[in-house]
Scaffold this motif. Structure first.
Motif, mmCIF file in Angstrom:
data_model
loop_
_atom_site.group_PDB
_atom_site.id
_atom_site.type_symbol
_atom_site.label_atom_id
_atom_site.label_comp_id
_atom_site.label_asym_id
_atom_site.label_seq_id
_atom_site.Cartn_x
_atom_site.Cartn_y
_atom_site.Cartn_z
ATOM 1 N N GLY A 117 0.847 -1.197 0.000
ATOM 2 C CA GLY A 117 0.000 0.000 0.000
ATOM 3 C C GLY A 117 0.878 1.241 0.000
ATOM 4 N N ILE A 118 0.655 2.152 -0.937
ATOM 5 C CA ILE A 118 1.515 3.328 -1.091
ATOM 6 C C ILE A 118 0.700 4.611 -0.937
ATOM 7 N N GLU A 119 1.392 5.643 -0.487
ATOM 8 C CA GLU A 119 0.772 6.946 -0.290
ATOM 9 C C GLU A 119 0.550 7.676 -1.616
ATOM 10 N N HIS A 142 -6.414 5.248 -5.445
ATOM 11 C CA HIS A 142 -6.792 5.826 -4.147
ATOM 12 C C HIS A 142 -8.269 6.183 -4.066
ATOM 13 N N SER A 143 -9.055 5.848 -5.078
ATOM 14 C CA SER A 143 -10.494 6.135 -5.066
ATOM 15 C C SER A 143 -11.238 4.965 -5.675
ATOM 16 N N LEU A 225 -2.766 3.391 0.036
ATOM 17 C CA LEU A 225 -2.446 3.194 1.454
ATOM 18 C C LEU A 225 -3.702 3.000 2.296
ATOM 19 N N LYS A 226 -4.712 3.821 2.100
ATOM 20 C CA LYS A 226 -5.950 3.726 2.890
ATOM 21 C C LYS A 226 -6.645 2.391 2.654
ATOM 22 N N PHE A 232 -6.335 -4.890 5.625
ATOM 23 C CA PHE A 232 -5.554 -5.679 6.578
ATOM 24 C C PHE A 232 -5.788 -5.246 8.027
ATOM 25 N N ARG A 233 -6.802 -4.388 8.250
ATOM 26 C CA ARG A 233 -7.189 -3.953 9.600
ATOM 27 C C ARG A 233 -5.999 -3.384 10.375
ATOM 28 N N MET A 234 -5.318 -2.453 9.757
ATOM 29 C CA MET A 234 -4.155 -1.843 10.393
ATOM 30 C C MET A 234 -4.480 -0.546 11.124
#
Length: 425
Positions: A117-119, A142-143, A225-226, A232-234
């Protein structure tokens, strides 16, 4: 006239073509060509190896010159850590990311992958964009992506699926194309009336990247990232931070400095590793291979220097009478030796300079026109070339070898006895 001027004048005269000494001049030309070709091959070979090392480092290391992780497996206060790292002048960019293993499934085919997952606007995203055929598709990472799903009763409903970008090799194995939904299964389990089952979610393939490295393309999958944190419930934590520097050579010193800064502000628990520590075996193997190639190719120059020795020995034998006359007129043995050392060095210098020209011309041609390589076998589609300062070491080594090859013939010429030579003339 000084000894040097006298020796250089005689050395140049011996290099001029004469009908009676045509064979010796042919040997001299062969000596020059041999040294030139050896130097050119060495320069081109080392430039190609350096180019491959650069390409592989760029692909493997990417933006992660320094990676900061935590013993617990996740970083909760990563925003504060990020702000601390940004204060360093050598830092170009800091990005957070997540990494988890998962299974990707489509039509009964299942493949184990690494989910990253990346920003948004991160360095990793910028590099991923360069591997995409249509870079505007990156925004869907990201959307949610609109998807029309058909229900069992035949009705159609619109749904928003999070986007995912997979590698070209993985797409080939699964038979996936763009705008096709796939399923991701997390090893994290959840309770259900049927017991513990893995987490499962549908994603939309928004694009397929091609980096030229099939090993990465078959296992590395990108999420926003989101979306990765949610799947993965982080919560708001991340797996690690990657730091891109102004220069990769600063990584080791800055890594040590960041260790001290993080320890002072956040206590113990952080792990800081630079790119030289990651894949250390690979870099050490490449350095060793490069040294061995340099030594082996340098032996070509040593081999070419034997032709210089044979040329000078033949000249000494041909010019025995001249040497005896010069000794009779007062030329000292060291001046005689200097004549033949200079003759050998002229041959070596011309050969070295010609080899440099041929080597740089060959490197320019490979870089300008390109030499195609098989796709997914090498990290680049054409032969990479990078000329480095090591070439100056090649020039020095070549001249030293050529100088050493002149010592025996020069010493033999200086030891000739003029009385014995002129007695039978």
């Amino acid at each position: 006239m000084s000894d040097f001027k006298f020796a250089s004048k005689i050395a140049f005269r011996y290099l001029r073509t004469k009908r009676s000494e045509a064979f010796i001049n042919i040997i001299s030309i062969i000596s020059v060509v041999g040294v030139a070709l050896s130097v050119a091959i060495l320069i081109i070979s080392m430039a190609i190896m350096t180019g491959f090392e650069r390409e592989l480092r760029n692909k493997v290391v990417g933006s992660a010159h320094i990676v900061i992780s935590h013993f617990s497996g996740s970083i909760s206060n990563w925003e504060k850590v990020k702000d601390l790292i940004r204060q360093e002048p050598a830092v170009n960019k800091v990005s957070a990311y997540t990494e988890h293993q998962a299974l990707v499934s489509l039509g009964g085919r299942v493949q184990g992958v690494l989910i990253r997952g990346i920003e948004p606007e991160s360095q990793a995203e910028a590099e991923l964009k360069s591997y995409l055929p249509e870079r505007d598709q990156l925004k869907f990472l990201h959307s949610p992506v609109s998807y029309s799903a058909r229900r069992p009763d035949g009705s159609v409903s619109d749904a928003g699926l999070p986007g995912v970008i997979i590698g070209k090799e993985l797409a080939r194995r699964l038979g996936v194309v763009r705008s096709v939904p796939i399923s991701l299964l997390s090893p994290q389990v959840k309770s259900s009336p049927f017991g513990l089952v893995p987490r499962y979610k549908r994603f939309m393939v928004v694009d397929v990247y091609s980096s030229g490295m099939s090993g990465y393309e078959s296992t590395l999958v990108y999420l926003g990232l989101k979306q990765a944190q949610s799947f993965f419930r982080m919560g708001e934590t991340v797996s690690a931070l990657e730091v891109k520097l102004q220069s990769p050579d600063q990584a080791f010193q800055l890594a040590e400095k960041l260790k001290s800064s993080l320890l002072a502000k956040f206590n113990d628990g952080f792990v800081v590793s630079d790119w030289t520590v990651q894949n250390r075996e690979l870099w050490e193997a490449m350095k060793l291979e490069k040294r061995v190639y340099f030594i082996v190719l340098l032996l070509l120059i040593v081999l070419a220097s034997f032709s210089i020795i044979s040329t000078l020995v033949m000249v000494v034998l041909e010019k025995r009478k001249d040497i005896a006359v010069m000794r009779s007129f007062g030329a000292r043995p060291r001046v005689i030796a200097l004549i033949f050392r200079m003759q050998g060095m002229i041959i070596g210098l011309v050969g070295t300079m010609s080899g440099l020209f041929l080597g740089y011309a060959g490197c320019w041609a490979l870089d300008h026109f390109g030499f195609p390589l098989p796709e997914n076998v090498f990290p680049t589609t054409t032969v990479p070339v990078q000329v480095e300062p090591l070439n100056f070491v090649i020039v020095v080594a070549t001249l030293v070898i050529c100088y050493l090859s002149t010592l025996y013939p020069a010493r033999r010429a200086s030891k000739l006895d003029p009385v014995e030579i002129l007695r039978y003339e």
